[in-house]
Design a protein around this motif. Structure first.
Motif, short mmCIF file in Angstrom:
data_model
loop_
_atom_site.label_atom_id
_atom_site.label_comp_id
_atom_site.label_asym_id
_atom_site.label_seq_id
_atom_site.Cartn_x
_atom_site.Cartn_y
_atom_site.Cartn_z
N UNK A 1 10.00 -0.93 -57.47
CA UNK A 1 9.03 -1.56 -58.80
C UNK A 1 9.85 -1.14 -60.19
N UNK A 2 9.36 -2.50 -61.12
CA UNK A 2 9.94 -2.12 -62.52
C UNK A 2 8.98 -0.41 -62.84
N UNK A 3 10.08 0.81 -63.33
CA UNK A 3 9.40 1.90 -63.66
C UNK A 3 8.48 1.72 -65.15
N UNK A 4 8.15 3.01 -65.41
CA UNK A 4 7.96 2.95 -67.30
C UNK A 4 7.17 4.12 -67.32
N UNK A 5 7.84 4.22 -68.76
CA UNK A 5 7.29 5.90 -68.99
C UNK A 5 5.82 5.62 -69.96
N UNK A 6 4.87 4.81 -69.19
CA UNK A 6 3.26 4.35 -69.91
C UNK A 6 3.71 2.47 -71.39
N UNK B 1 2.81 5.36 -83.08
CA UNK B 1 2.97 7.22 -83.43
C UNK B 1 3.95 7.17 -82.51
N UNK B 2 3.76 7.34 -81.54
CA UNK B 2 4.04 7.45 -80.15
C UNK B 2 5.93 7.93 -80.38
N UNK B 3 5.80 9.40 -80.02
CA UNK B 3 7.21 10.28 -80.22
C UNK B 3 7.83 9.79 -78.97
N UNK B 4 9.12 9.95 -79.41
CA UNK B 4 9.52 9.08 -78.11
C UNK B 4 10.78 10.44 -77.75
N UNK B 5 10.92 11.31 -78.83
CA UNK B 5 12.14 12.98 -78.59
C UNK B 5 12.16 12.88 -77.18
N UNK B 6 10.88 13.26 -76.44
CA UNK B 6 10.95 13.57 -75.08
C UNK B 6 10.73 12.96 -74.20
N UNK B 7 10.93 11.95 -74.27
CA UNK B 7 10.81 10.69 -73.07
C UNK B 7 12.36 10.76 -72.13
#
Length: 877
Positions: free
Chosen positions: A342-347, A352-358
């Motif tokens: 699969x091509x995996x994703x984080x939603x 305004x999404x904060x990517x610092x916690x990804x």
């Protein structure tokens, strides 16, 4: 365990198309059906009559008591329907989705999402009348067509296996005896797509002909990688495809009684796969519904998605016509070899999404492998059409061997490692049936129809299923040292494992060896083999402990001796299953001709979908098998032809009522809960199938076809559908307790069936006129679907185990797809044998979900195809 290979000798002996084409246009013998557009003469006379063999004998479409929709190759191409799943826009009540390579077909809300070895489709796909048990790669057959036919409602008597919802039949162009002919076409479109297709028909004598056809398509994705991470942003999104296929057809009719045909085909599809995108986090963070989000802006991470599917088959038919009846022997063999990471994703991305916690350095992923080798044989005798009793008698045999693998790899856990594997090297299915069906002329206007079919099926499977788990102790017995698995370059062994017998693997050394054997290629930054390899080879019973920045969880250190203080290893358990079923399908009805152009009919018919297995676990109450579903349909209607505007016109009306029993509902059950995450995350799921449901469905369909002045034509299909679940209580995985893995129960009574719109409308307006020495034609296909639900939960509130309540949107689980309209456009100019076309599919770029998986922290959406358009040049010869 040794995998058995066998030669499908019987299929090769019978090789060829399994039945006459399911639907065809009455044409002059010189016309090549796949290459010639509808003639102006035919259009001036009001259009061509359509022949179908929905009742396994040739009939005019207007004489069939039921709902059958058929589309020629020209119809599909001109309307921008260039791939199988886009057929939904032309057939009200039809829903086709692609979930991770599984083509799922629903008709009037009836179908099945269980297309793995555990179950079967609920709408039966066919190629030239031969049943296809695994519809992976079905789109590779969508070229050089004579016709595509959709039969709505159960076809259990004549088509049998899994024709619960109906049938979809792809009919390829047949060789012609009269002349060398064919076509070649090339096209270029948006999304950097380009394609080519062609066919050559060669007579090899007065009664022997061959046809060679092939196609190629290279198409870019309709998604966008919205990842801000430097490495992850280079990943190609899901949906990229490069496909090619070829087909050889042979036809021999040495006498006017004997006919033999052979069709062999090969296809391969490659690309980045068909996974969906989890919108759960986006909904929770924004409070927005799916329609308010851009579902095509996916935040990818980890490994590049990759898919490869290779399939080939051979079909055959030998027919002999006696004085008053005919006999046909048909056979087919089909092989599928599918692999996808699969091509995996984080939603998805949202404003305004904060990517610092990804954590973009996360290679958690899912891997799928499916191999299938199936054989289908049928012997059928049928009376000639001029007999007062037109009967069919026959026997059917089906055999399939499957080998399937699935692995969910969890990466970047804070503590104990836990992944999931289900690999079945030996899955066998077998079915045989006997059937009789006929139509009897009571008078010259009144006919009685009836039929019966008896079926027996048996299935078995053997393999492994369950969790990979490593709990590795640090200094002073602290829990636990982290493990990585699945980083760059990783691939699982799955069906290439050397051993699938785990019943005697009890020692740590044996378990460690079994886990390592599940890895075909270790990832560049994986640690699992280095950590437990010394357990497997016996040099260190507690394994090798070490730390590294990307596995250092900050609170566990290694013991001074370099060994883990303890190493607890869990491997998948043994999976065995067997099931056996038998059932009877029937149909009975009346047809009455008010006039030669007006028919009334009423009938009762039934259909069944095969039962199957569930994955089982030692501590779980999951039932081992589920039994077949059954459907009884009461249907009445009229088929009418008349003269309007001096031309032939048609108006057909149908009403129906479905009684759906032993209905299977699926619970998405967590089998691998990572409690080290905050909040806990489920890394492994199992779909559990239970015969706990019942539903009723009723509806109306109307079809009108007019040929209007000014060379216009208007085709309209309108469907009303009301569905209601009348019984069914399931586990509500949306409210799963992350600490215990338990879920509350939810009563589905009163809910609508998933994927069932109340209103469906399809309208096609077309026109042609002469321009200079050639002809210009255009068409517009407008399709409307009212809102529908994507899951059985219908956005009901979630009542958690502690009694608290939350609405579906707030919890992140909206599953209602708003109503939407799509528009396909086409225009072409024909000059002699040359033609230039422009086409557009989903012209307004409507975004819609065609399938969803809803469960604990999951709201995964699978979408319709994004807007595509292009130019096509074609030459017929």
């Amino acid at each position: 365990m040794t995998k058995t290979k066998y030669t499908p000798l019987a299929a090769l002996l019978l090789a060829g198309t399994a039945m006459p084409a399911m639907a065809q246009v009455i044409e002059t013998p010189q016309q090549d059906q796949s290459t010639s557009p509808t003639s102006p003469q035919a259009e001036e006379q009001g259009g061509e009559d359509i022949l179908v063999t929905a009742n396994r004998r040739e009939q005019n479409l207007q004489d069939v008591s039921g709902v059958v929709q058929a589309f020629s190759s020209d119809d599909l191409r001109k309307s921008g329907i260039t791939e199988l799943r886009n057929l939904s826009v032309a057939v009200p009540g039809l829903n086709i989705a692609n979930q991770e390579g599984n083509v799922e077909i629903f008709i009037r809300g009836v179908g099945s999402s269980n297309n793995t070895e555990l179950g079967d489709p609920g709408a039966a796909p066919h190629l030239n009348g031969s049943y296809i048990p695994r519809p992976r790669g079905l789109g590779l057959m969508f070229y050089d067509l004579e016709r595509v036919e959709v039969n709505k409602g159960p076809q259990g008597t004549l088509y049998g296996r899994n024709a619960l919802a109906g049938t979809l039949n792809i009919i390829t162009a047949k060789p012609q005896f009269d002349a060398v002919s064919g076509y070649a076409q090339a096209e270029y479109g948006n999304r950097d797509s380009y394609a080519a297709e062609g066919a050559l028909n060669v007579p090899l004598g007065n009664n022997f002909a061959a046809r060679v056809a092939g196609y190629y398509v290279n198409k870019d994705y309709g998604f966008k990688n919205a990842s801000p991470d430097a490495q992850a942003s280079r990943l190609k999104p899901a949906g990229l495809e490069e496909n090619y296929a070829g087909r050889l057809s042979l036809r021999w009719e040495p006498t006017d009684r004997l006919s033999v045909s052979v069709v062999g085909d090969y296809g391969k599809e490659t690309g980045t796969g068909y996974p969906g995108a989890n919108i759960f986090a986006a909904v929770q963070a924004t409070g927005l519904r799916a329609e308010q989000l851009d579902l095509r802006r996916v935040v990818y991470r980890g490994q590049q998605g990759d898919m490869e599917n290779e399939l080939w088959g051979v079909q055959g038919k030998i027919g002999y016509r006696f004085d008053t009846f005919s006999v046909e022997a048909t056979g087919s063999y089909r092989s599928v070899d599918f692999m996808q990471s699969n091509a995996s994703s984080e939603s998805i991305a949202w404003n305004g999404r904060d990517y610092s916690t990804v954590q973009f350095d996360n290679f958690s992923n899912n891997f799928w492998q499916t191999r299938s080798q199936s054989q289908v044989y049928e012997l059928r005798a049928s009376a000639d059409a001029d007999q007062a009793l037109r009967w069919n008698l026959g026997g059917f045999y089906f055999k399939e061997k499957q080998q399937v693998g699935y692995m969910a790899v969890a990466d970047r856990g804070y503590c104990c490692y836990s992944g999931t594997e289900f690999t079945m090297p030996d899955v066998d299915g077998e079915s045989f049936a006997f059937f009789a069906d006929g139509t009897y002329d009571v008078t010259d206007r009144l006919r009685v129809i009836g039929g019966i079919r008896y079926t027996e099926e048996q299935k078995s499977r053997y393999g492994i299923g369950g969790n990979w788990a490593l709990t590795l102790g640090g200094a002073d017995g602290a829990c636990c040292v982290s493990t990585r698995l699945g980083t760059e370059g990783f691939s699982p062994a799955l069906l290439d494992r050397p051993n699938f017998n785990v019943t005697g693997l009890t020692t740590p050394q044996q378990r460690a060896q079994f886990l390592i054997e599940g890895i075909k290629s270790a990832g560049a930054r994986d640690t699992l083999i280095q950590q437990i390899g010394s357990i497997a080879n016996g040099t260190n019973p507690n394994g090798t402990c070490f730390t590294r920045p990307d596995i250092d969880n900050g609170f566990v250190t290694c013991p001074a001796n370099g060994s883990f203080s303890y190493a607890n290893l869990t491997i998948p358990g043994q999976q065995r299953g067997s099931a056996k079923f038998d059932f009877i399908d029937y149909r009975v009805g009346l047809e009455y001709d008010i006039t030669s152009d007006n028919m009334l009919y009423a009938k009762v018919s039934t259909g069944h979908k095969s039962g199957g297995f569930n994955d089982t676990f030692q501590t779980s109450p999951i039932p081992e098998a589920f039994k077949p579903e059954s459907l009884t349909v009461f249907e009445a209607g009229s088929r009418n032809s008349f003269t309007a505007f001096g031309r032939r016109a048609y108006l057909n009306l149908t009403g129906f009522y479905y009684d759906y029993q032993d209905q299977v509902f699926q619970d998405l059950t967590c089998i691998n809960l990572d409690t080290t995450r905050n909040p806990p995350v489920c890394n492994g799921y199992s779909l559990v199938n239970r015969n706990i449901g019942a539903s009723r469905i009723y509806g109306l369909e109307a079809e009108a076809r007019f040929n209007l002045p000014g060379n216009f034509s208007l085709d309209t299909n309108v469907a009303f559908l009301d569905t209601k679940i009348t019984r069914g209580t399931v586990a509500d995985a949306r409210g799963q307790n992350n600490e215990t893995g338990e879920s509350p129960l939810i009563d589905l009574t009163g809910n609508r069936l998933p994927l069932a719109s109340k209103f469906n409308v399809s309208v096609k307006l077309a026109q042609w006129f002469n321009v200079g020495a050639g002809r210009l034609d255009w068409q517009a296909l407008l399709s409307y679907r009212s809102s529908f639900f994507l899951s059985q939960f219908n956005e009901d509130d979630i009542v958690f185990l502690d009694g608290s309540r939350q609405n579906a949107l707030e919890a992140g689980f909206p599953d209602r797809q708003e109503g939407y309209t799509t528009l396909n456009l086409g225009i072409g100019y024909t000059l002699g044998n040359y033609r230039l076309e422009a086409w557009a599919s989903n012209f307004t770029d409507q975004q819609a979900s065609t399938k969803a998986l809803v469960g604990s922290s999951l709201n995964i959406r699978f979408l319709n195809d994004a807007r595509s358009y292009g130019l096509r040049a074609r030459v017929n010869f």
